[in-house]
Design a protein around this motif. Structure first.
Motif, PDB file in Angstrom:
ATOM      1  N   ARG A   1      10.373 -14.736 -34.341  1.00  0.00           N
ATOM      2  CA  ARG A   1       9.024 -15.286 -34.476  1.00  0.00           C
ATOM      3  C   ARG A   1       8.912 -16.493 -33.524  1.00  0.00           C
ATOM      4  O   ARG A   1       9.626 -17.490 -33.689  1.00  0.00           O
ATOM      5  CB  ARG A   1       8.768 -15.736 -35.921  1.00  0.00           C
ATOM      6  N   VAL A   2       8.028 -16.402 -32.549  1.00  0.00           N
ATOM      7  CA  VAL A   2       7.886 -17.456 -31.539  1.00  0.00           C
ATOM      8  C   VAL A   2       6.409 -17.822 -31.423  1.00  0.00           C
ATOM      9  O   VAL A   2       5.562 -16.938 -31.256  1.00  0.00           O
ATOM     10  CB  VAL A   2       8.411 -16.991 -30.162  1.00  0.00           C
ATOM     11  N   PHE A   3       6.112 -19.118 -31.523  1.00  0.00           N
ATOM     12  CA  PHE A   3       4.716 -19.551 -31.398  1.00  0.00           C
ATOM     13  C   PHE A   3       4.661 -20.985 -30.863  1.00  0.00           C
ATOM     14  O   PHE A   3       5.686 -21.675 -30.766  1.00  0.00           O
ATOM     15  CB  PHE A   3       3.980 -19.438 -32.736  1.00  0.00           C
ATOM     16  N   ASP A   4       3.456 -21.414 -30.480  1.00  0.00           N
ATOM     17  CA  ASP A   4       3.241 -22.754 -29.945  1.00  0.00           C
ATOM     18  C   ASP A   4       2.539 -23.610 -30.997  1.00  0.00           C
ATOM     19  O   ASP A   4       1.800 -23.104 -31.854  1.00  0.00           O
ATOM     20  CB  ASP A   4       2.374 -22.705 -28.682  1.00  0.00           C
ATOM     21  N   ILE A   5       2.749 -24.922 -30.910  1.00  0.00           N
ATOM     22  CA  ILE A   5       2.135 -25.868 -31.842  1.00  0.00           C
ATOM     23  C   ILE A   5       1.350 -26.903 -31.046  1.00  0.00           C
ATOM     24  O   ILE A   5       1.888 -27.526 -30.118  1.00  0.00           O
ATOM     25  CB  ILE A   5       3.186 -26.563 -32.726  1.00  0.00           C
ATOM     26  N   TYR A   6       0.081 -27.081 -31.413  1.00  0.00           N
ATOM     27  CA  TYR A   6      -0.781 -28.084 -30.798  1.00  0.00           C
ATOM     28  C   TYR A   6      -1.223 -29.069 -31.873  1.00  0.00           C
ATOM     29  O   TYR A   6      -1.490 -28.687 -33.012  1.00  0.00           O
ATOM     30  CB  TYR A   6      -2.032 -27.445 -30.201  1.00  0.00           C
ATOM     31  N   ILE A   7      -1.321 -30.344 -31.502  1.00  0.00           N
ATOM     32  CA  ILE A   7      -1.898 -31.359 -32.371  1.00  0.00           C
ATOM     33  C   ILE A   7      -2.951 -32.112 -31.573  1.00  0.00           C
ATOM     34  O   ILE A   7      -2.668 -32.598 -30.470  1.00  0.00           O
ATOM     35  CB  ILE A   7      -0.830 -32.323 -32.921  1.00  0.00           C
ATOM     36  N   GLN A   8      -4.141 -32.152 -32.097  1.00  0.00           N
ATOM     37  CA  GLN A   8      -5.290 -32.757 -31.401  1.00  0.00           C
ATOM     38  C   GLN A   8      -5.502 -32.135 -30.028  1.00  0.00           C
ATOM     39  O   GLN A   8      -5.874 -32.809 -29.063  1.00  0.00           O
ATOM     40  CB  GLN A   8      -5.128 -34.278 -31.275  1.00  0.00           C
ATOM     41  N   GLY A   9      -5.249 -30.830 -29.927  1.00  0.00           N
ATOM     42  CA  GLY A   9      -5.489 -30.116 -28.678  1.00  0.00           C
ATOM     43  C   GLY A   9      -4.397 -30.231 -27.645  1.00  0.00           C
ATOM     44  O   GLY A   9      -4.492 -29.629 -26.577  1.00  0.00           O
ATOM     45  N   THR A  10      -3.335 -30.971 -27.939  1.00  0.00           N
ATOM     46  CA  THR A  10      -2.223 -31.156 -26.997  1.00  0.00           C
ATOM     47  C   THR A  10      -0.992 -30.419 -27.511  1.00  0.00           C
ATOM     48  O   THR A  10      -0.628 -30.559 -28.689  1.00  0.00           O
ATOM     49  CB  THR A  10      -1.890 -32.646 -26.811  1.00  0.00           C
ATOM     50  N   ILE A  11      -0.354 -29.634 -26.659  1.00  0.00           N
ATOM     51  CA  ILE A  11       0.816 -28.881 -27.083  1.00  0.00           C
ATOM     52  C   ILE A  11       1.986 -29.829 -27.328  1.00  0.00           C
ATOM     53  O   ILE A  11       2.300 -30.692 -26.501  1.00  0.00           O
ATOM     54  CB  ILE A  11       1.188 -27.799 -26.046  1.00  0.00           C
ATOM     55  N   VAL A  12       2.622 -29.714 -28.503  1.00  0.00           N
ATOM     56  CA  VAL A  12       3.755 -30.572 -28.855  1.00  0.00           C
ATOM     57  C   VAL A  12       5.044 -29.779 -28.971  1.00  0.00           C
ATOM     58  O   VAL A  12       6.135 -30.349 -28.862  1.00  0.00           O
ATOM     59  CB  VAL A  12       3.469 -31.343 -30.162  1.00  0.00           C
ATOM     60  N   LEU A  13       4.935 -28.470 -29.216  1.00  0.00           N
ATOM     61  CA  LEU A  13       6.121 -27.611 -29.239  1.00  0.00           C
ATOM     62  C   LEU A  13       5.734 -26.266 -28.626  1.00  0.00           C
ATOM     63  O   LEU A  13       4.797 -25.623 -29.078  1.00  0.00           O
ATOM     64  CB  LEU A  13       6.621 -27.387 -30.669  1.00  0.00           C
TER      65      LEU A  13
ATOM     66  N   ASP B   1       6.983 -22.372 -27.542  1.00  0.00           N
ATOM     67  CA  ASP B   1       7.961 -21.323 -27.861  1.00  0.00           C
ATOM     68  C   ASP B   1       8.851 -21.733 -29.036  1.00  0.00           C
ATOM     69  O   ASP B   1      10.079 -21.614 -28.993  1.00  0.00           O
ATOM     70  CB  ASP B   1       8.817 -20.995 -26.632  1.00  0.00           C
ATOM     71  N   PHE B   2       8.225 -22.223 -30.085  1.00  0.00           N
ATOM     72  CA  PHE B   2       8.952 -22.690 -31.261  1.00  0.00           C
ATOM     73  C   PHE B   2       9.437 -21.500 -32.078  1.00  0.00           C
ATOM     74  O   PHE B   2       8.677 -20.603 -32.432  1.00  0.00           O
ATOM     75  CB  PHE B   2       8.043 -23.584 -32.105  1.00  0.00           C
ATOM     76  N   ASP B   3      10.728 -21.489 -32.365  1.00  0.00           N
ATOM     77  CA  ASP B   3      11.361 -20.427 -33.162  1.00  0.00           C
ATOM     78  C   ASP B   3      11.989 -21.108 -34.380  1.00  0.00           C
ATOM     79  O   ASP B   3      12.969 -21.857 -34.251  1.00  0.00           O
ATOM     80  CB  ASP B   3      12.419 -19.701 -32.323  1.00  0.00           C
ATOM     81  N   ILE B   4      11.447 -20.865 -35.559  1.00  0.00           N
ATOM     82  CA  ILE B   4      11.875 -21.584 -36.767  1.00  0.00           C
ATOM     83  C   ILE B   4      13.359 -21.390 -37.038  1.00  0.00           C
ATOM     84  O   ILE B   4      14.103 -22.356 -37.251  1.00  0.00           O
ATOM     85  CB  ILE B   4      11.060 -21.126 -37.989  1.00  0.00           C
ATOM     86  N   SER B   5      13.830 -20.141 -37.038  1.00  0.00           N
ATOM     87  CA  SER B   5      15.226 -19.868 -37.413  1.00  0.00           C
ATOM     88  C   SER B   5      16.195 -20.466 -36.403  1.00  0.00           C
ATOM     89  O   SER B   5      17.266 -20.968 -36.777  1.00  0.00           O
ATOM     90  CB  SER B   5      15.453 -18.364 -37.561  1.00  0.00           C
ATOM     91  N   ASN B   6      15.859 -20.430 -35.112  1.00  0.00           N
ATOM     92  CA  ASN B   6      16.728 -21.039 -34.097  1.00  0.00           C
ATOM     93  C   ASN B   6      16.820 -22.542 -34.288  1.00  0.00           C
ATOM     94  O   ASN B   6      17.889 -23.146 -34.187  1.00  0.00           O
ATOM     95  CB  ASN B   6      16.210 -20.725 -32.695  1.00  0.00           C
ATOM     96  N   GLU B   7      15.668 -23.176 -34.549  1.00  0.00           N
ATOM     97  CA  GLU B   7      15.644 -24.635 -34.710  1.00  0.00           C
ATOM     98  C   GLU B   7      16.372 -25.065 -35.981  1.00  0.00           C
ATOM     99  O   GLU B   7      17.038 -26.095 -36.005  1.00  0.00           O
ATOM    100  CB  GLU B   7      14.193 -25.125 -34.743  1.00  0.00           C
ATOM    101  N   ALA B   8      16.240 -24.247 -37.045  1.00  0.00           N
ATOM    102  CA  ALA B   8      16.833 -24.618 -38.329  1.00  0.00           C
ATOM    103  C   ALA B   8      18.287 -24.189 -38.446  1.00  0.00           C
ATOM    104  O   ALA B   8      18.988 -24.595 -39.372  1.00  0.00           O
ATOM    105  CB  ALA B   8      16.021 -24.005 -39.470  1.00  0.00           C
ATOM    106  N   GLY B   9      18.758 -23.352 -37.528  1.00  0.00           N
ATOM    107  CA  GLY B   9      20.123 -22.871 -37.593  1.00  0.00           C
ATOM    108  C   GLY B   9      20.284 -21.657 -38.480  1.00  0.00           C
ATOM    109  O   GLY B   9      21.379 -21.415 -39.005  1.00  0.00           O
ATOM    110  N   GLY B  10      19.218 -20.894 -38.660  1.00  0.00           N
ATOM    111  CA  GLY B  10      19.306 -19.677 -39.468  1.00  0.00           C
ATOM    112  C   GLY B  10      18.067 -19.487 -40.317  1.00  0.00           C
ATOM    113  O   GLY B  10      17.194 -20.357 -40.382  1.00  0.00           O
TER     114      GLY B  10
END
Length: 546
Positions: A123-135, A137-146
């Motif tokens: 699962r890969v997606f982008d995160i924007y806050i106030q219209g500006t990209i902050v993350l 290609d964010f992958d939850i399991s990769n970032e969390a270690g599983g």
């Protein structure tokens, strides 16, 4: 509702108290295009996107296994997912810096250590806050270690207009069909937004107001007893004068100043906004027929207090319509701006809107020559906005209900409340999506990518509606005919395009009908690069070579 500084959401789940924070419930059922404001009006959630043949778009998702690396596992028992674009909006926030905490846990995928085909899914997606990209290609399991492991991402955001937007956007990366189609878009478990300053005004939850009734009475009664009538009067006079000055500044800043009407004048003209004078209900409020003291018959659009169109958008509409003049665009007579009361005064068009003529008012029969002229004249109005107007304008909400008909059935494009001005040097505008489902171009609905080709797409849908005499979506039809655009392509591919023509038309020009159908299909190509500019159709029609 008073301005607030903090809020927290348990995405897809019930109310949860964790780490001294009350996470509000977020259990609404979202469709493929939804916008829901929570009952406390502190925040809202919106979704755009659907997954073919799978009813999981923006659904609530339950955890397969408990999330253990957290002191608050109850926050991760549910999550909100989307097939494309998921937004959370903070409403009525006090301006200033905030810490935005986004809580994630991948609870739908299998652990990659299982070495099965199901564990290959990402699962890969982008995160924007106030219209500006902050993350990206964010992958939850990769970032969390599983999988089934919690992770929190913290960001600093500045609120300057009392609004915060958190946008999770699936950019087409990752897997989509493992282990089954669906739920490949963004996913989030909880959100908390905390001010980095001492709030001047705090929000009071009406559901807990009774618990503090005694303190509230004392807190109100004491200051009321000591405030004198003179101070109240001074405050009211000062406030009213300041509001009037602010309203004047709004009008002065828009260039050529339009005619202004008083609220009392428009209220009298519409007979106290009588229901008998109501012409219809637009996206930003009702429209009423009115008779001015000088004898002119007008249409008065009254901006709803609950509308998302703010004062700046209202002023933009005034400025936009004031500078454009074309026989196929509705004429603005003036406006009213008194405090929270904002109204627009248009020319009155006797035969109301095109959608009523096509789908509702059977007393007004549109024969084929009239339909063909309406389609061509609408194209001329759009061509003026896109090519000849300065500044150039993207309407953003071209649809049958925004095309009005005068006494001679000449069409005029109306409702510039969503219009966007754009620079000739810019290839597109990235903006929040606004418009009407069924008329939205895919690149605009999914990515907020706005060019004049979005209007071209909408015009194509309208052209097919004019030919067929039916709306773009009609559940009364057979399954293969519910969606007009889909049905038009089916008929075209089987060389039966004339089957789209309104059966109530006794006579029609087959050559012109085929020309309009081809125009509609060209305009609604999935890729904006494949859609010609609107002016091409006018030139081709004049040369009779389409």
């Amino acid at each position: 509702m008073l301005a607030d500084a903090n809020f927290a959401i348990n995405c897809g789940g019930p109310v949860v108290f964790a780490d001294g924070i009350r996470y509000e419930a977020e259990t609404s059922s979202l469709g493929m295009a939804s916008f829901n404001v929570i009952d406390t009006e502190k925040w809202a959630v919106s979704n755009v996107g659907s997954i073919t043949d799978v009813v999981v778009a923006a659904n609530k998702q339950s955890s397969l296994e408990p999330v253990r690396n957290t002191n608050s596992p109850e926050l991760y028992q549910t999550s909100r997912i989307s097939a494309g674009s998921l937004r959370y909006h903070g409403l009525g926030l006090e301006n200033g810096p905030y810490t935005v905490n986004l809580l994630f846990a991948e609870t739908a995928l299998r652990d990659q250590s299982n070495h099965t085909w199901e564990s290959l899914r990402r699962r890969v997606f982008d995160i924007y806050i106030q219209g500006t990209i902050v993350l990206k290609d964010f992958d939850i399991s990769n970032e969390a270690g599983g999988v089934n492991r919690a992770i929190t991402k913290n960001f600093i955001a500045t609120v300057s207009e009392n609004h915060l937007e958190i946008h999770l956007f699936w950019a087409g990366k990752g897997t989509c069909c493992i282990p089954q189609p669906g739920s490949y878009g963004p996913s989030i478990s909880a959100i908390s937004v905390v001010s980095n300053f001492t709030p001047n005004i705090s929000w009071i939850d009406p559901r807990t107001a009774n618990e503090n009734r005694t303190g509230l009475i004392v807190g109100v009664a004491v200051p009321v007893g000591v405030v004198t009538f003179t101070l109240i009067l001074i405050f009211v006079v000062f406030y009213m004068r300041r509001k009037k000055d602010d309203d004047e500044k709004e009008l002065v800043g828009i260039g050529p100043r339009p005619n202004t009407f008083s609220y009392a004048e428009l209220r009298a003209a519409t007979d106290e906004f009588s229901p008998s004078n109501k012409l219809g209900e637009g996206g930003f409020g009702p429209v009423y027929k009115g008779n001015l003291s000088d004898g002119r018959i007008v249409a008065v659009k009254r901006l709803s207090v609950a509308s998302y169109q703010g004062k700046s958008q209202f002023v933009t509409e005034i400025a936009t319509i004031s500078v454009v003049q074309h026989r196929n665009l509705v004429k603005l007579y003036g406006c009213c701006i008194e405090g929270n009361r904002r109204l627009l005064v248009y020319e009155y068009l006797e035969n109301k809107s095109l959608d009523q003529a096509l789908f509702g008012n059977k007393d007004l029969h549109l024969d084929w020559p009239t339909r063909f002229r309406i389609c061509l004249a609408t194209a001329r109005g759009l061509a003026y906005l896109h090519e000849e107007s300065r500044p150039r304008i993207i309407h953003r909400d071209v649809k049958a209900s925004n095309i009005l008909l005068d006494a001679e059935l000449c069409p005029k494009i109306s409702d510039f409340g969503l219009a966007k001005l754009y620079d000739d040097k810019k290839t597109h505008i990235s903006t929040q999506v606004a418009g009407t489902i069924g008329y939205l171009a895919p690149e605009y609905a999914m990515r907020g990518h706005l060019t004049e080709k979005a209007d071209v797409f909408s015009f194509g849908v309208v052209a097919l509606e004019i030919v067929s005499g039916r709306p773009n979506s009609d559940n009364r039809q057979d399954n293969d005919e519910i969606y007009l655009l889909e049905w038009a392509w089916t008929l075209y591919e089987s060389n039966q395009s004339l089957g789209l023509v309104d059966p109530t038309l006794v006579e029609f020009d087959e050559t012109e009908a085929l020309r309009m159908i081809r125009v509609g299909l060209l305009c609604t190509q999935a890729s904006p690069m494949m859609r010609p500019p609107i002016c091409i159709f006018i030139e081709l029609d004049e040369n009779h070579c389409l």
